[in-house]
Write an enzyme that holds these catalytic residues in place. Structure first.
Site, short mmCIF file in Angstrom:
data_model
loop_
_atom_site.label_atom_id
_atom_site.label_comp_id
_atom_site.label_asym_id
_atom_site.label_seq_id
_atom_site.Cartn_x
_atom_site.Cartn_y
_atom_site.Cartn_z
N GLY A 190 0.83 -1.20 0.00
CA GLY A 190 0.00 0.00 0.00
C GLY A 190 0.86 1.24 0.00
O GLY A 190 2.00 1.22 0.49
N CYS A 227 5.76 -0.16 7.32
CA CYS A 227 5.40 0.99 6.51
C CYS A 227 6.61 1.39 5.67
O CYS A 227 7.73 1.41 6.18
CB CYS A 227 4.99 2.14 7.42
SG CYS A 227 4.58 3.65 6.54
N HIS A 284 -2.39 7.77 6.78
CA HIS A 284 -1.38 8.64 6.14
C HIS A 284 -2.02 9.95 5.67
O HIS A 284 -1.39 11.00 5.69
CB HIS A 284 -0.75 7.94 4.93
CG HIS A 284 0.35 6.99 5.28
ND1 HIS A 284 1.51 7.39 5.90
CD2 HIS A 284 0.47 5.65 5.08
CE1 HIS A 284 2.30 6.33 6.07
NE2 HIS A 284 1.69 5.27 5.59
N HIS A 333 -4.60 1.68 7.44
CA HIS A 333 -3.22 2.15 7.58
C HIS A 333 -2.95 3.28 6.57
O HIS A 333 -2.42 4.34 6.93
CB HIS A 333 -2.25 0.98 7.36
CG HIS A 333 -0.79 1.36 7.32
ND1 HIS A 333 0.14 0.91 8.22
CD2 HIS A 333 -0.10 2.16 6.47
CE1 HIS A 333 1.32 1.41 7.94
NE2 HIS A 333 1.21 2.18 6.87
N GLN A 350 3.24 9.93 0.79
CA GLN A 350 4.52 9.23 0.98
C GLN A 350 5.52 9.53 -0.15
O GLN A 350 6.71 9.30 -0.01
CB GLN A 350 4.30 7.71 1.10
CG GLN A 350 3.61 7.34 2.40
CD GLN A 350 3.40 5.84 2.51
OE1 GLN A 350 2.42 5.30 2.01
NE2 GLN A 350 4.33 5.15 3.14
#
Ligand code: ZN
Length: 172
Positions: free
Chosen positions: A46, A94, A140, A136, A51
């Site tokens: 993911g 992560c 973010h 999750h 990110q």
């Protein structure tokens, strides 16, 4: 399509709240293509746009972990409509917190409303790993990392380790 650099904690951008997407256009689709390339390259299951430094409410997921049969999923402006009372624990990692893992408890099923790759509204009922992964990634979008659920001590140890990695990277 291209592989982008993944931001590593500690990084202020990762703590930013991402903005809603008005319309899913070519720019957003190009971003999703890059995100998918970056995620497969890492590899991870993911990735949220923030990110790679883009504060848009977009996530990509592929939990198939199968080179030959990729099953990419795209979520724009995802919203959790319902979540289960029952919880499930997964050992989470992560891409922005490399080589660190911790058991995190989350609702074991949820219903999400979102726009797909073509900007079409969709509703998905997810459970197990997919439900955990979606939650999750959605964290973010709020600037939350899985390590935020850990005790202060555990979290500070992880961040210290990550800071060291960063220093080494800068030296080389
Ligand atoms: Zn993550």
């Amino acid at each position: 399509m291209s592989v982008k650099t993944i931001l590593i904690e500690p990084n202020k951008l990762l703590r930013q709240v991402s903005k809603s997407v008005d319309k899913v256009g070519d720019e957003e689709r190009a971003l999703m293509d890059d995100m998918l390339d970056t995620m497969y390259d890492a590899p991870g299951i993911g990735l949220a746009a923030i990110q790679i430094g883009v504060p848009k409410r977009i996530i990509v997921i592929d939990i198939s972990r199968d080179e030959n049969e990729k099953k990419p999923m795209y979520f724009v402006n995802p919203l959790i409509k319902n979540k289960n009372e029952e919880k499930i624990k997964y050992e989470e990692g992560c891409l922005s917190v490399p080589d660190q893992f911790a058991e995190i408890e989350r609702p074991n099923a949820c219903e999400i409303e979102y726009l797909d790759y073509n900007g079409k509204k969709q509703i998905l009922k997810a459970d197990g790993l997919l439900a955990t992964c979606i939650q999750h990634e959605m964290d973010h979008l709020e600037g939350i990392l899985f390590i935020d659920y850990l005790s202060k001590l555990k979290k500070s140890i992880i961040i210290k380790k990550l800071s060291k990695i960063k220093v080494n990277r800068e030296i080389f």
